[in-house]
Design a protein around this motif. Structure first.
Motif, short mmCIF file in Angstrom:
data_model
loop_
_atom_site.label_atom_id
_atom_site.label_comp_id
_atom_site.label_asym_id
_atom_site.label_seq_id
_atom_site.Cartn_x
_atom_site.Cartn_y
_atom_site.Cartn_z
N GLU A 193 19.58 16.41 13.01
CA GLU A 193 20.31 15.80 11.89
C GLU A 193 19.48 14.69 11.26
O GLU A 193 19.41 14.54 10.05
CB GLU A 193 21.65 15.24 12.38
CG GLU A 193 22.69 16.31 12.56
CD GLU A 193 23.96 15.80 13.24
OE1 GLU A 193 24.77 16.64 13.65
OE2 GLU A 193 24.10 14.57 13.38
N ASN A 196 16.76 16.18 9.16
CA ASN A 196 17.28 16.63 7.87
C ASN A 196 17.53 15.46 6.93
O ASN A 196 17.20 15.51 5.74
CB ASN A 196 18.59 17.41 8.05
CG ASN A 196 18.34 18.73 8.74
OD1 ASN A 196 17.21 19.21 8.76
ND2 ASN A 196 19.36 19.32 9.32
N ALA A 197 18.13 14.39 7.52
CA ALA A 197 18.45 13.21 6.69
C ALA A 197 17.15 12.59 6.16
O ALA A 197 17.08 12.21 4.98
CB ALA A 197 19.23 12.20 7.51
N GLU A 199 14.39 14.08 5.59
CA GLU A 199 13.84 14.93 4.52
C GLU A 199 14.58 14.69 3.20
O GLU A 199 13.96 14.66 2.14
CB GLU A 199 13.94 16.40 4.94
CG GLU A 199 12.70 16.82 5.72
CD GLU A 199 12.89 18.09 6.52
OE1 GLU A 199 13.85 18.82 6.27
OE2 GLU A 199 12.04 18.34 7.41
N LYS A 200 15.89 14.50 3.29
CA LYS A 200 16.67 14.22 2.07
C LYS A 200 16.23 12.90 1.47
O LYS A 200 16.08 12.77 0.25
CB LYS A 200 18.17 14.15 2.41
CG LYS A 200 18.79 15.52 2.56
CD LYS A 200 20.29 15.37 2.66
CE LYS A 200 20.93 16.60 3.22
NZ LYS A 200 22.25 16.36 3.77
N MET A 201 16.01 11.90 2.34
CA MET A 201 15.56 10.58 1.85
C MET A 201 14.21 10.72 1.15
O MET A 201 13.97 10.09 0.12
CB MET A 201 15.36 9.61 3.04
CG MET A 201 16.62 9.15 3.68
SD MET A 201 17.44 7.85 2.76
CE MET A 201 16.32 6.51 2.96
N VAL A 203 13.07 13.03 -0.57
CA VAL A 203 13.13 13.53 -1.95
C VAL A 203 14.05 12.68 -2.82
O VAL A 203 14.45 13.10 -3.91
CB VAL A 203 13.53 15.03 -2.02
CG1 VAL A 203 12.45 15.90 -1.43
CG2 VAL A 203 14.87 15.29 -1.34
N ASN A 205 17.17 11.18 -2.06
CA ASN A 205 18.63 11.06 -1.86
C ASN A 205 18.92 9.87 -0.96
O ASN A 205 19.17 10.01 0.24
CB ASN A 205 19.20 12.34 -1.21
CG ASN A 205 19.14 13.51 -2.15
OD1 ASN A 205 19.16 13.32 -3.36
ND2 ASN A 205 19.06 14.70 -1.60
N TYR A 206 18.90 8.67 -1.55
CA TYR A 206 18.99 7.46 -0.73
C TYR A 206 20.39 7.18 -0.22
O TYR A 206 20.58 6.26 0.58
CB TYR A 206 18.48 6.26 -1.53
CG TYR A 206 17.05 6.41 -1.97
CD1 TYR A 206 16.09 6.83 -1.05
CD2 TYR A 206 16.66 6.14 -3.27
CE1 TYR A 206 14.77 6.99 -1.44
CE2 TYR A 206 15.34 6.30 -3.66
CZ TYR A 206 14.40 6.72 -2.75
OH TYR A 206 13.11 6.88 -3.12
N GLU A 207 21.38 7.95 -0.66
CA GLU A 207 22.74 7.70 -0.14
C GLU A 207 22.95 8.44 1.19
O GLU A 207 23.99 8.30 1.83
CB GLU A 207 23.82 8.10 -1.17
CG GLU A 207 23.98 9.56 -1.49
CD GLU A 207 22.88 10.10 -2.40
OE1 GLU A 207 22.89 11.30 -2.66
OE2 GLU A 207 21.99 9.33 -2.83
N THR A 208 21.94 9.20 1.64
CA THR A 208 22.05 9.95 2.89
C THR A 208 22.24 9.02 4.10
O THR A 208 21.53 8.02 4.22
CB THR A 208 20.75 10.77 3.14
OG1 THR A 208 20.43 11.45 1.95
CG2 THR A 208 20.90 11.73 4.28
N GLN A 233 18.13 2.08 -0.32
CA GLN A 233 19.05 2.35 -1.43
C GLN A 233 19.26 1.08 -2.26
O GLN A 233 19.23 1.12 -3.49
CB GLN A 233 20.39 2.84 -0.87
CG GLN A 233 21.31 3.37 -1.95
CD GLN A 233 22.64 3.83 -1.38
OE1 GLN A 233 22.98 3.51 -0.26
NE2 GLN A 233 23.38 4.57 -2.17
#
Ligand code: ADP
Length: 463
Positions: A193, A196-197, A199-201, A203, A205-208, A233
């Motif tokens: 998890e 994944n988080a 990886e989102k950060m 690109v 997605n700082y609210e992850t 964020q």
């Protein structure tokens, strides 16, 4: 890349393999050390006790008979013979006399010592241990007591138990394997998890955020990740806000310059108002220049890698230069600049940045003070700090605005400070530059009475 789960599996399999090897060695040791040794000891004990019946002289038939009787009732095989060569007739396997009792053995027997032997016996398909107890009289070997005992194989010893043991071991290994599989999955889940988080950060997605499910190291890692995400964020939002404000601040003077410039170009401005319009354009162009310069200073102050080095700086000289630079503006506003400078202070600093701090503060004093007042610039030392103050008798800052004035583009009276030429960046720059010098600062201000800014910067360490 080797997966973490593979590494954990490798460790567990290695651990199991070592345990099995250890068990094997232990079983072998117990067989040899306990069972074989025990059998040997009891054989020798029986043999030596029986040998006490022998009273010396020729070995009598009666003695041989007694030993035979013992043999019939006991579970060990024991014989007494006058000549070891007669043994072959007693035992159910071939005995090679020369290997059984060689020269050395014979010598030991003559000395009254018991000999023990162990060897594989084809007839029994197992190891046989034997003991030879001498019957001696006046250094003559009158006969021997021969005892032999076929050793049970290790598998026979506990054949049923071994199967139970192997069965339980197999079930145990399957259960352990299942438990470990579940355990690894359980450990890997939050890590997956987190990956994944992250990886989102990566690109944007700082609210992850990740759920913190445990209090162990992984839980702590998740907590740290969330903290990091929150500050990224916040920083991102501040950056966006800053950009929006910058473009807003730039847009106003640009639209003035553009609007009045085009009006002049198209002949919409009457002759009598041309001069005034041109002054307005120049004033806004100057504001633009000031704003871009201050933005550059701010970005340099924030970005420490671009900042120059710190070195010993005689403060008095730098403060006097600042006075020279700002004197003209003070004169134009009929404000007197008074100094109270300690000549001996040397701080660890960057000259250009110290000048920048002082110019920003003195210009603020000039901007927000009435004509005929004075501004006092002073420096003194206190313990291992240089204390620099800039005090004016100007309009002062309302208490509710004080906590915000270091925020970028914050102005107490927006319309007023804009017309005074203020951008709202001056104190943010001061804040960054003081921090860069590992110093601290604060503002004391009273509405209508004036403002005093106090800065503390460490003195150079005396060697
Ligand atoms: P500016 O460029 O607008 O002066 P600063 O960051 O230097 O921006 O200051 C922020 C605000 O704090 C100013 O708009 C002004 O209202 C107030 N301020 C700063 N210094 C003084 C002072 N010496 N006296 C009164 N108000 C001040």
């Amino acid at each position: 890349m080797k997966k973490l789960s593979t590494k954990i599996w490798t460790v567990i399999v290695a651990f199991l393999a070592i345990t099995i090897l250890f068990m094997y060695v232990l079983t072998d040791f117990l067989y040899e050390g306990l069972y074989v040794k025990d059998a040997e000891d009891s054989m020798v004990e029986v043999g030596e006790k029986l040998s006490t019946i022998y009273n010396g002289g020729k070995v009598t038939d009666e003695f041989i008979q007694k030993i035979d009787e013992y043999n019939d009732y006991s579970n060990i095989n024991v014989f007494a013979v006058r000549n070891p060569r007669e043994l072959s007739a007693c035992v159910p396997f071939d005995i090679d006399y020369d290997t059984l009792i060689g020269a050395d053995e014979r010598q030991q027997l003559l000395e009254g010592k018991t000999i023990t032997k162990k060897g594989y016996e084809k007839r029994f398909d197992r190891q046989v241990i034997s003991a030879i107890i001498p019957l001696t009289d006046q250094k003559r070997l009158e006969g021997i007591i021969y005892i032999y005992f076929p050793l049970a194989k290790i598998t026979e010893m506990a054949s049923k138990e071994v199967f139970i043991l192997l069965g339980s071991a197999a079930i145990f290994i399957v259960l352990i394997g299942f438990g470990v599989f579940k355990g690894i999955k359980h450990i890997m889940k939050p890590l997956k998890e987190l990956q994944n988080a992250a990886e989102k950060m990566a690109v944007g997605n700082y609210e992850t955020r990740v759920e913190v499910k445990s209090k162990d190291e992984i839980g702590e890692l998740a907590q740290t990740f969330n903290k990091m995400a929150t500050s990224i964020q916040r920083e991102d939002e501040a950056q966006k806000q800053f950009l929006a404000t910058v473009s807003h601040e730039l847009r106003t003077p640009i639209s003035y310059v553009k609007g009045y410039g085009e009006a002049l170009q198209n002949g919409y401005i009457e002759e009598s108002q041309r001069q005034e319009t041109l002054s307005l354009i120049v004033r806004e162009a100057n504001r633009l220049e000031k704003l871009t310069n201050e933005l550059l200073q701010l970005s340099r102050a924030v970005n420490q890698t671009e900042s120059g080095p710190l070195y010993p700086l005689p403060l008095a000289e730098t403060l006097r230069e600042v006075v020279t630079i700002t004197e003209q503006k003070a004169y134009l506003k009929s404000i007197s600049l008074r100094t109270d400078i300690d000549e001996d202070i040397i701080i660890n600093a960057n000259e250009e940045k110290i000048k920048q701090i002082m110019i920003n503060l003195i210009e603020n004093g000039l901007r927000y003070s009435k004509e005929g007042t004075e501004i006092i610039l002073s420096s003194k030392r206190k313990e291992n700090m240089a204390i620099i103050t800039v005090q004016d008798h100007g309009i002062g800052i309302p208490a509710e605005d004080l906590p915000h004035i270091t925020e970028r583009f914050y102005r107490v009276n927006k319309a007023r400070s804009r017309s005074d030429g203020g951008s709202g960046l001056g104190l943010s720059i001061v804040d960054q530059l003081v921090k860069y010098h590992k110093g601290t600062w604060h503002i004391d201000s009273e509405l209508g009475n004036g403002t005093k800014v106090t800065i503390q910067i460490p003195l150079i360490k005396e060697i």
